[in-house]
Every structure is written in structure tokens, then in C-alpha cells.
Enzyme design. Structure first.
Site, mmCIF file in Angstrom:
data_model
loop_
_atom_site.group_PDB
_atom_site.id
_atom_site.type_symbol
_atom_site.label_atom_id
_atom_site.label_comp_id
_atom_site.label_asym_id
_atom_site.label_seq_id
_atom_site.Cartn_x
_atom_site.Cartn_y
_atom_site.Cartn_z
ATOM 1 N N ALA A 13 -25.518 48.903 21.048
ATOM 2 C CA ALA A 13 -26.070 47.831 21.875
ATOM 3 C C ALA A 13 -27.150 47.156 21.031
ATOM 4 O O ALA A 13 -28.071 47.821 20.551
ATOM 5 C CB ALA A 13 -26.671 48.417 23.143
ATOM 6 N N ASP A 14 -27.018 45.864 20.827
ATOM 7 C CA ASP A 14 -28.004 45.120 20.028
ATOM 8 C C ASP A 14 -29.079 44.552 20.951
ATOM 9 O O ASP A 14 -28.787 43.749 21.851
ATOM 10 C CB ASP A 14 -27.319 43.970 19.276
ATOM 11 N N LYS A 41 -21.572 47.702 13.416
ATOM 12 C CA LYS A 41 -20.715 47.116 12.374
ATOM 13 C C LYS A 41 -19.233 47.408 12.610
ATOM 14 O O LYS A 41 -18.382 46.544 12.393
ATOM 15 C CB LYS A 41 -21.146 47.631 10.999
ATOM 16 N N GLY A 42 -18.915 48.625 13.059
ATOM 17 C CA GLY A 42 -17.508 48.965 13.287
ATOM 18 C C GLY A 42 -16.919 48.116 14.393
ATOM 19 O O GLY A 42 -15.876 47.452 14.217
ATOM 20 N N GLY A 225 -24.620 35.844 1.076
ATOM 21 C CA GLY A 225 -25.307 35.050 2.092
ATOM 22 C C GLY A 225 -24.939 33.583 2.012
ATOM 23 O O GLY A 225 -23.762 33.226 1.904
ATOM 24 N N GLY A 228 -22.372 32.221 -0.724
ATOM 25 C CA GLY A 228 -20.936 32.471 -0.641
ATOM 26 C C GLY A 228 -20.640 33.884 -1.095
ATOM 27 O O GLY A 228 -21.360 34.817 -0.739
ATOM 28 N N ALA A 252 -24.204 40.002 11.952
ATOM 29 C CA ALA A 252 -22.745 40.244 11.942
ATOM 30 C C ALA A 252 -21.959 39.219 11.120
ATOM 31 O O ALA A 252 -20.729 39.223 11.171
ATOM 32 C CB ALA A 252 -22.162 40.326 13.351
ATOM 33 N N ALA A 253 -22.647 38.391 10.335
ATOM 34 C CA ALA A 253 -21.893 37.463 9.466
ATOM 35 C C ALA A 253 -21.030 38.256 8.483
ATOM 36 O O ALA A 253 -19.863 37.927 8.253
ATOM 37 C CB ALA A 253 -22.862 36.555 8.709
ATOM 38 N N GLY A 254 -21.609 39.311 7.918
ATOM 39 C CA GLY A 254 -20.854 40.148 6.973
ATOM 40 C C GLY A 254 -19.688 40.845 7.664
ATOM 41 O O GLY A 254 -18.602 40.999 7.085
ATOM 42 N N ASP A 255 -19.901 41.282 8.896
ATOM 43 C CA ASP A 255 -18.818 41.940 9.644
ATOM 44 C C ASP A 255 -17.689 40.944 9.914
ATOM 45 O O ASP A 255 -16.505 41.281 9.825
ATOM 46 C CB ASP A 255 -19.334 42.478 10.986
ATOM 47 N N SER A 285 -19.613 32.109 12.465
ATOM 48 C CA SER A 285 -20.352 33.128 13.238
ATOM 49 C C SER A 285 -21.867 32.908 13.188
ATOM 50 O O SER A 285 -22.559 33.231 14.152
ATOM 51 C CB SER A 285 -20.000 34.535 12.749
ATOM 52 N N SER A 294 -20.423 36.176 18.533
ATOM 53 C CA SER A 294 -20.405 35.045 17.593
ATOM 54 C C SER A 294 -19.072 34.921 16.849
ATOM 55 O O SER A 294 -18.897 34.003 16.045
ATOM 56 C CB SER A 294 -21.540 35.197 16.572
HETATM 57 O O1 RIB Z 1 -23.938 44.059 11.008
HETATM 58 C C1 RIB Z 1 -24.634 43.752 12.180
HETATM 59 C C2 RIB Z 1 -24.761 44.975 13.020
HETATM 60 O O2 RIB Z 1 -25.581 45.916 12.364
HETATM 61 C C3 RIB Z 1 -25.419 44.759 14.362
HETATM 62 O O3 RIB Z 1 -24.510 44.413 15.366
HETATM 63 C C4 RIB Z 1 -26.147 46.068 14.605
HETATM 64 O O4 RIB Z 1 -25.654 46.790 15.677
HETATM 65 C C5 RIB Z 1 -26.010 46.851 13.301
HETATM 66 O O5 RIB Z 1 -25.020 47.781 13.388
#
Ligand code: RIB
Length: 308
Positions: A13-14, A41-42, A225, A228, A252-255, A285, A294
């Protein structure tokens, strides 16, 4: 040919507060009202890949609390098979996130139920893994569990994308088990054991890729970032520029990048096409608040790709 995505990882939970700057030690600083978003992240990678049209199954743990309900609901709403998420005795993982006016974020994690994911539990998932799956993992569940998954995936012949986040030092034996490793600049510096030297330009990123190959990485994608990313598989290397957007929240841009990369690879895209797809997804995102909230749709990403 890959036909589905298997994600092992965290669900959090963020708890997000926007602030003009980070508080200093001993200081109390006023921020915005609290927003609570499904994250981790998962789960972020699973939800984003499913919204991009991939068939996705998520494996991990939440607590028996309302945050656990929130996360399971988000997976279901995104079209992810959440049958592999167990409910632990521990509280659902959470992340305290501060978002600054330029969209940058700082994250403090409380692992909670994510810490109950064990290597033996992952070994029990072996019958669910097959060569036609693309495996996504990160490092917000215990490393022993990730290592077990890497070994099983290799035994089964499944392709693996390892997101080494949060960063820890990893051995060449571990890094070799993933087909693709996707650090950001800070994580790249940790993997290379030179924490004060993050790559800041494409040239430095490509030099870092050479260092990553020397440490066992087969294909390196360094996420840089708003610059690119750079990519190297040891033969071919290239850079992809980020889209120029006005970021409001980079969480979560990387995710989302990894989700786009995986969703494209799973449908037969080349590495370059998949990186471009992930790059476009990540750009969208950062223009929206929250983590899973996002993630863009496939149609939005296709429009973004055509805008270039
Ligand atoms: O990569 C972003 C995520 O990192 C967030 O959603 C947070 O929960 C952490 O896991």
C-alpha cells in the site's frame, strides 16, 4: 514463443504525501493530504503488463487487512490472475512515499507480508512455471526467494527479466541467470560496486553496460530517468531517448517500463521494439499520480509511439 507473464514480487500500500521538499532530521514539515494507492514493484509490473494486453499471473503475499484487499482488488481490476497471492499473518507491506513538485519521489518501505515469501514456497511454484512464460522479478521479496525463482526458471527454460530494485550487490552467478537485467542509475552503481559514480550520460550508461557484462549480465538495460535508457546485449548497443513530458509523479515509472518491455517481448517484439514500447509506457505513467493507477493502456502507448 512466450505466451504469458509470471510475476513474483512485492505488493505494497503506497501512502503518498506531496511536499515542497523532504523534511530534514528533527523537522516536522507540512505536506498534502494523504493519498493511498496500490503499489509494490511486483504488483505494479503485473498490473501494468496486464493493462498493456499481456496474460499475467502474480505470486506474492499480502496481509489479512484492508490494504491486502485493496491490492487484490487492483490486480483483479487490471486483469491479473491473483490466485498466486497468499494472505500472510503479517501486515500488508507498505511504502511511505514523498512526491516533490518536479514529480521525483522518495520511498521508505515496510516489507510486512512481502518478507514472508520464502525460497521453499517459491520452489513449490515450480509446476506452475514453463518454458513459454516470461518471468518478472525484483528485489522487494527476500533474495533467497528470488534466487530460487531464477534457478527454477533456468531449469525450465523460461526467459527472466530481473529488476535489481531496491539495489543490493549480486554475484555474477546470480546475474547470469537472468536474460535481461534492468537497473536504474543508482542501482547500476551498486551492481558495479561504485556507488558514488552513477552514470549520468548515455556514454557513461553504455560504459556501465560494459561493466555489467563483465559482472555476468547478459543483456543490460540501464534506465536513466528523464534521459531515457541505454541497452546492450554484448553485441549490439543503443540508446533510446525519453519523451519530453511534464512529470507529476515518477513513482512506478521503472515498473511500467519493465511491464511494457515484458508485454512487448511476450508478443514477439525485438529487443529494440520492446525497449521503445516500455519507454513510451513509462513516459505516460509519469504524467499521472500513483503507481498502479498511472499505468497506461496498449492503445495509449501505441499513440505515444506514433507521436515520435
Ligand atoms: O517502484 C515503485 C514502488 O516501489 C512503489 O509502488 C512502492 O510500493 C515501492 O515498492
Amino acid at each position: 514463443m512466450t505466451n504469458s507473464i509470471f510475476v513474483l514480487g512485492s505488493l505494497n500500500a503506497d501512502l503518498v504525501i506531496q511536499a515542497d521538499r523532504l523534511p530534514t532530521p528533527g523537522e516536522t514539515l507540512q505536506g498534502s493530504d494523504l493519498s493511498i494507492y496500490p503499489g509494490g514493484k511486483g504488483a505494479n509490473q503485473a498490473c501494468a503488463a496486464a493493462r498493456l494486453g499481456a496474460k499475467v499471473a502474480m505470486f506474492g503475499a499480502v496481509g489479512q487487512d484492508v490494504f491486502g484487499d485493496l491490492l487484490l482488488e487492483s490486480l483483479t481490476n487490471s486483469g491479473v490472475d491473483s490466485g498466486g497471492v497468499v494472505r500472510s499473518e503479517r501486515a500488508t507491506g507498505s511504502a511511505s512515499i514523498t512526491v516533490l513538485p518536479n514529480g521525483e519521489n522518495s520511498i521508505l518501505l515496510s516489507p510486512g507480508a512481502n518478507a514472508s515469501v520464502s525460497a521453499s514456497w517459491v520452489e513449490g511454484l515450480a509446476p506452475k512455471l514453463s518454458a513459454d512464460q516470461l518471468v518478472l522479478c525484483q528485489l522487494e521479496v527476500p533474495f533467497a526467494a528470488v534466487e530460487a525463482l531464477l534457478k527454477i526458471s533456468n531449469e525450465k527454460g523460461a526467459r527472466v527479466i530481473l529488476d535489481p530494485a531496491p539495489a543490493i550487490e549480486l554475484s555474477p552467478e546470480t546475474l547470469r541467470l537472468a536474460e535481461i537485467v534492468t537497473p536504474n542509475q543508482a542501482e547500476c552503481a551498486v551492481l558495479l560496486n561504485r556507488e558514488s559514480q552513477q552514470p549520468r550520460t548515455f556514454e557513461e550508461g553504455l560504459e556501465a553496460c560494459r561493466g555489467l557484462h563483465a559482472r555476468g549480465v547478459r543483456t543490460a538495460i540501464v534506465k536513466m530517468g528523464d534521459l531515457g535508457c541505454v541497452v546492450s546485449d554484448g553485441n549490439e548497443s543503443f540508446a533510446v531517448e525519453a519523451y519530453q513530458v511534464d512529470p507529476i509523479d515518477t513513482t512506478a515509472a521503472g515498473d511500467t517500463f519493465n511491464a511494457g518491455l515484458a508485454a512487448a517481448l511476450a508478443t514477439g517484439s525485438t529487443l529494440r521494439e520492446a525497449v521503445e514500447f516500455g519507454n513510451a509506457a513509462a513516459a505516460l505513467s509519469v504524467t499521472r499520480p500513483g503507481a498502479q493507477s498511472s499505468a497506461p493502456s496498449r492503445e495509449e502507448v501505441e499513440r505515444q509511439l506514433q507521436s515520435r
